[in-house]
Design a protein around this motif. Structure first.
Motif, PDB file in Angstrom:
ATOM      1  N   ASN A   1      -1.142 -20.213   0.347  1.00  0.00           N
ATOM      2  CA  ASN A   1      -2.466 -19.811   0.847  1.00  0.00           C
ATOM      3  C   ASN A   1      -3.563 -20.138  -0.162  1.00  0.00           C
ATOM      4  OD1 ASN A   1      -1.421 -18.854   3.259  1.00  0.00           O
ATOM      5  ND2 ASN A   1      -1.167 -16.769   2.483  1.00  0.00           N
ATOM      6  N   GLU A   2      -3.272 -19.908  -1.439  1.00  0.00           N
ATOM      7  CA  GLU A   2      -4.249 -20.196  -2.489  1.00  0.00           C
ATOM      8  C   GLU A   2      -4.544 -21.696  -2.559  1.00  0.00           C
ATOM      9  OE1 GLU A   2      -6.854 -19.371  -5.720  1.00  0.00           O
ATOM     10  OE2 GLU A   2      -5.923 -18.087  -4.211  1.00  0.00           O
ATOM     11  N   VAL A   3      -3.499 -22.505  -2.456  1.00  0.00           N
ATOM     12  CA  VAL A   3      -3.667 -23.961  -2.518  1.00  0.00           C
ATOM     13  C   VAL A   3      -4.483 -24.454  -1.326  1.00  0.00           C
ATOM     14  CG1 VAL A   3      -2.438 -26.167  -2.338  1.00  0.00           C
ATOM     15  CG2 VAL A   3      -1.605 -24.399  -3.893  1.00  0.00           C
ATOM     16  N   ILE A   4      -4.169 -23.952  -0.134  1.00  0.00           N
ATOM     17  CA  ILE A   4      -4.917 -24.354   1.066  1.00  0.00           C
ATOM     18  C   ILE A   4      -6.392 -24.011   0.914  1.00  0.00           C
ATOM     19  CG2 ILE A   4      -5.254 -23.854   3.527  1.00  0.00           C
ATOM     20  CD1 ILE A   4      -2.194 -23.549   3.732  1.00  0.00           C
ATOM     21  N   SER A   5      -6.665 -22.825   0.419  1.00  0.00           N
ATOM     22  CA  SER A   5      -8.055 -22.396   0.222  1.00  0.00           C
ATOM     23  C   SER A   5      -8.761 -23.287  -0.793  1.00  0.00           C
ATOM     24  CB  SER A   5      -8.079 -20.935  -0.248  1.00  0.00           C
ATOM     25  OG  SER A   5      -9.396 -20.524  -0.508  1.00  0.00           O
ATOM     26  N   LYS A   6      -8.070 -23.612  -1.892  1.00  0.00           N
ATOM     27  CA  LYS A   6      -8.656 -24.468  -2.925  1.00  0.00           C
ATOM     28  C   LYS A   6      -8.955 -25.861  -2.380  1.00  0.00           C
ATOM     29  CE  LYS A   6      -8.486 -21.852  -6.749  1.00  0.00           C
ATOM     30  NZ  LYS A   6      -9.638 -21.587  -7.650  1.00  0.00           N
ATOM     31  N   ILE A   7      -8.020 -26.415  -1.602  1.00  0.00           N
ATOM     32  CA  ILE A   7      -8.221 -27.755  -1.043  1.00  0.00           C
ATOM     33  C   ILE A   7      -9.409 -27.756  -0.080  1.00  0.00           C
ATOM     34  CG2 ILE A   7      -7.219 -29.549   0.437  1.00  0.00           C
ATOM     35  CD1 ILE A   7      -4.485 -28.836  -0.729  1.00  0.00           C
ATOM     36  N   GLN A   8      -9.459 -26.756   0.795  1.00  0.00           N
ATOM     37  CA  GLN A   8     -10.565 -26.682   1.754  1.00  0.00           C
ATOM     38  C   GLN A   8     -11.915 -26.592   1.046  1.00  0.00           C
ATOM     39  OE1 GLN A   8      -9.134 -23.303   4.025  1.00  0.00           O
ATOM     40  NE2 GLN A   8      -8.685 -24.604   5.787  1.00  0.00           N
ATOM     41  N   ASN A   9     -11.978 -25.749   0.026  1.00  0.00           N
ATOM     42  CA  ASN A   9     -13.230 -25.604  -0.723  1.00  0.00           C
ATOM     43  C   ASN A   9     -13.590 -26.906  -1.438  1.00  0.00           C
ATOM     44  OD1 ASN A   9     -13.422 -22.948   0.089  1.00  0.00           O
ATOM     45  ND2 ASN A   9     -12.480 -22.122  -1.781  1.00  0.00           N
TER      46      ASN A   9
END
Length: 731
Positions: free
Chosen positions: A226-234
């Motif tokens: 979840n953290e990685v997905i959020s970082k990529i999206q941002n």
């Protein structure tokens, strides 16, 4: 040397120079240099760094070495262009019944929808700024991303149409909660020979000059996903002028990326498989030997249909090429081949990619998981099911874990199913909450393994010998039973069951005639091969006659209901006879092959006076050469067939003429072969039984070839009794 240096340097440096200039103009520095304008010395440094970046990028991401290959090969030398499905393969609201029906109607081993439209992967990559590439394990996702990067490095000479410097990042490196994508890009430039400069990278990102390739979203440890997905999206939102391509296994993806176009890599089709094999065997030795053509030709044979099914997955096609390279053949014991393919998916591929398995697997060994999968496979195959509801699979997993003393009890059935689907792709979600095995071949192998492990061979033979869904399972069981007399017992059980089919006077009469007509003839064939060819020639002539009757009835009155019923029966009978004929010829060929004898038997259906007569004369000439019949005057027969042709040459063409000609043809053959014509006038039921009987014997021959260990004495006895009326027959 990579063969793309001139283009790569001009591409990377051409993009890099303006970026450095803009950094200098804002007071930045590079290698300690400062100023408002790039001097010649600074340009040379940038040219050198750009060239070094290209070279190291190629060494790092442009080679392929998998599955124990002795040496790495350039990725581009074996790369085969991938295609994307236009629409998602997973279909919502599809019932299991609909999926089963669609699969049966397609009459293909592949589970991929045959009507799916496809587009070239490179074309889509050029059209979409944000692309999510989905696919099963081993489908070629990482290879595609690497290839796009190499195309970008070629600049205007490459297939990627945008001026971007590629940056390839493996997401499995995101093992902690401290995730800094920009820092990783700086590190990747540094590893690839570009002196680190955060200012330069920041400017490149700001200007949209990078092609950022993020490989393996599914390989991120679950705790960090979840953290990685959020970082990529941002990160994408912040630097949205750049191009982004992300890859992820289909089962792990949950539609998280709103900006991205989701595409799924299609299975390789025949053209891609052939091209891949051609690319693989490119050495001078292979070119001279025609290795690629021989490998492709072998995969085309019916007996390797299951192996070819694996070839639709690039990873397993690579495995097949490596296997063929070692021995210039595929093993007769295909169970060895499929076991290795299964292990690649179960553990080797993850280990080779250094992917950490989720904690859900703690305590579930590969052997236990294989046992679990074999039970699921067998239960479904026995029930004639290729698709399973999620609830069914989860219940089977729970039952297996609860009933096995050595299986971990803390595991959750649903979580295990998800982990198998995501990490290995052996079970695939085909529709919402509906699963199947990724390849029918793997389900067949696991079914055979379950039968061998649980001593269910007698049940297999009794229930499924004449079931045309099960031949691959029989062949695999023959290769899996290693105990002394294991394969002997299987073949003896098959022989005993097959003998039950010969239960009418006509069928027994046909076998008795075939044995008597070929016994003690002067050829070099084994007796069973001679009997098989004799049966083929007898029912082959009956087949042509049956087709003629069907066609005549069609022409006579296509609208009469009773005639229509007769037409259907005649056509069905003719097709059934053709199938029986094919199995008879296959038995003869298989037996002859052992002795190194080639049979030239035109296996075709000839309808019409001219074709039927030409076919008959060709057959007569071939049988005259091989001399398997004891008492047939072939010269006289050929003369009679020629005279028959001339007699009807000028006759008016009509249904009655065709029937008269083919009746005369059948009479001529039967008289020459000393065969009672009534014996070959079989009912539909008799033809079905004869087809099943010949199929069973053909399967026995195949199982003998696939067996690891079999007694020579046992096989000699079985062969002597094959296509002979059983001694204990009561008819």
């Amino acid at each position: 040397m990579t063969g793309i240096e001139p283009f790569a340097i001009s591409c990377v440096s051409g993009i890099a120079l303006p970026i450095f200039q803009s950094v200098f103009e804002t007071g930045g520095k590079f290698l300690g240099l400062m100023g408002k304008k790039l001097d010649e010395k600074t340009k040379q440094l940038i040219y050198k760094a750009s060239g070094e970046y290209e070279k190291r990028y190629f060494k790092r991401h442009g080679i392929l070495k998998v599955l124990g290959m002795r040496e790495a090969v350039p990725l581009e030398s074996v790369y085969t262009a991938v295609q994307f499905l236009d629409k998602q393969e997973k279909r919502s609201f599809e019932s299991i019944q609909n999926l089963e029906e669609a699969y049966r109607q397609a009459k293909e081993r592949s589970f991929q929808q045959q009507d799916c439209q496809k587009q070239e992967g490179l074309k889509i990559a050029n059209e979409k700024q944000y692309l999510m590439v989905l696919g099963q394990p081993g489908a070629g996702k990482s290879t595609f991303l690497r290839k796009i990067g190499l195309e970008a490095l070629k600049g205007k000479k490459g297939g990627f149409d945008h001026d971007r410097i590629p940056v390839f990042i493996e997401l499995k490196s995101f093992t902690s909660s401290q995730i800094d994508i920009e820092k990783l890009i700086v590190e990747e430039f540094s590893i690839c020979g570009f002196p680190p400069s955060e200012q330069v990278i920041a400017k490149a990102l700001e200007q949209g000059k990078l092609l950022i390739l993020l490989d393996g979203l599914d390989e991120v440890p679950t705790v960090n996903t979840n953290e990685v997905i959020s970082k990529i999206q941002n990160f994408v939102d912040r630097y949205d002028k750049n191009s982004f391509i992300v890859s992820c296994r289909t089962a792990a993806y949950r539609n998280n990326f709103q900006r991205f176009t989701d595409v799924k890599i299609a299975d390789f089709d025949d053209t891609q498989i052939e091209q891949f094999i051609g690319n693989w065997f490119q050495s001078e030795v292979d070119k001279q030997a025609g290795t690629a053509q021989k490998c492709w030709k072998l995969l085309q044979k019916p007996e390797y249909a299951a192996a070819k099914e694996l070839a639709h997955t690039p990873l397993l096609l690579t495995f097949l090429c490596l296997n063929y390279d070692r021995s210039q053949n595929f093993p007769n014991n295909r169970s060895v081949l499929y076991k290795k393919a299964l292990r690649i998916l179960l553990e080797e591929w993850a280990a080779e990619k250094r992917i950490l398995r989720d904690e859900i697997y703690q305590g579930l060994s590969t052997e236990l998981e294989e046992s679990l999968l074999s039970e699921i496979a067998y239960t479904g195959f026995e029930a004639n099911k290729l698709f399973f509801s999620q609830r069914e699979v989860v219940e089977e997993i729970k039952t297996f874990l609860a009933g096995n003393l050595n299986a971990p009890k803390h595991l959750d059935g649903e979580a295990v199913l998800k982990a198998i689907a995501v990490q290995q792709g052996i079970l695939v979600e085909r529709a919402e909450d509906v699963y199947s095995f990724s390849h029918l071949t793997l389900q067949e192998y696991l079914t055979a393994q379950y039968i061998a492990d649980n001593n269910l061979i007698e049940q297999l033979v009794t229930c499924h010998l004449s079931d045309y869904r099960w031949p691959e399972v029989f062949l695999l069981v023959a290769g899996l039973v290693r105990a002394k007399n294991g394969a002997d017992d299987l073949l003896l059980l098959m022989e005993k069951e097959a003998q039950k089919y010969i239960n009418t006077p006509k069928l027994q009469g046909l076998l008795q005639w075939a044995d008597a007509a070929t016994k003690d003839s002067e050829d070099d064939f084994k007796p069973v091969g001679k009997r098989a060819l004799a049966i083929a020639i007898a029912i082959g002539n009956a087949n042509a006659n049956a087709y003629a009757i069907a066609n005549a009835k069609v022409n006579a009155n296509a609208y009469d209901i009773s005639i229509g019923y007769d037409i259907a029966n005649a056509n069905a009978n003719a097709i059934a006879i053709a199938n029986a004929n094919a199995y008879a010829i296959a038995i003869a060929n298989a037996i002859a092959k052992v002795n190194g004898i080639a049979i030239a038997y035109p296996n075709s259906i000839a309808i019409g006076n001219a074709n039927a007569n030409a076919y008959a004369i060709t057959i007569a000439k071939e049988f005259k050469k091989i001399k398997i019949f004891k008492d047939v005057n072939w010269t006289e027969l050929i003369a009679q067939l020629t005279a028959l042709k001339e007699r009807f040459a000028d006759a008016n063409q009509s249904d009655q003429t065709d029937l008269a000609f083919l009746d005369g043809l059948l009479d001529t053959w039967c008289n020459a072969l000393h065969l009672n014509i009534e014996i070959v006038k079989l009912s539909q039921e008799e033809v079905k039984v004869l087809t099943d009987y010949l199929y069973a014997n053909y399967l026995i021959v195949g199982c003998q070839a696939a067996a690891v260990r079999i007694s020579a004495k046992t096989w000699e006895e079985i062969e002597s009794r094959m296509l002979v009326v059983p001694e204990n027959s009561t008819l």
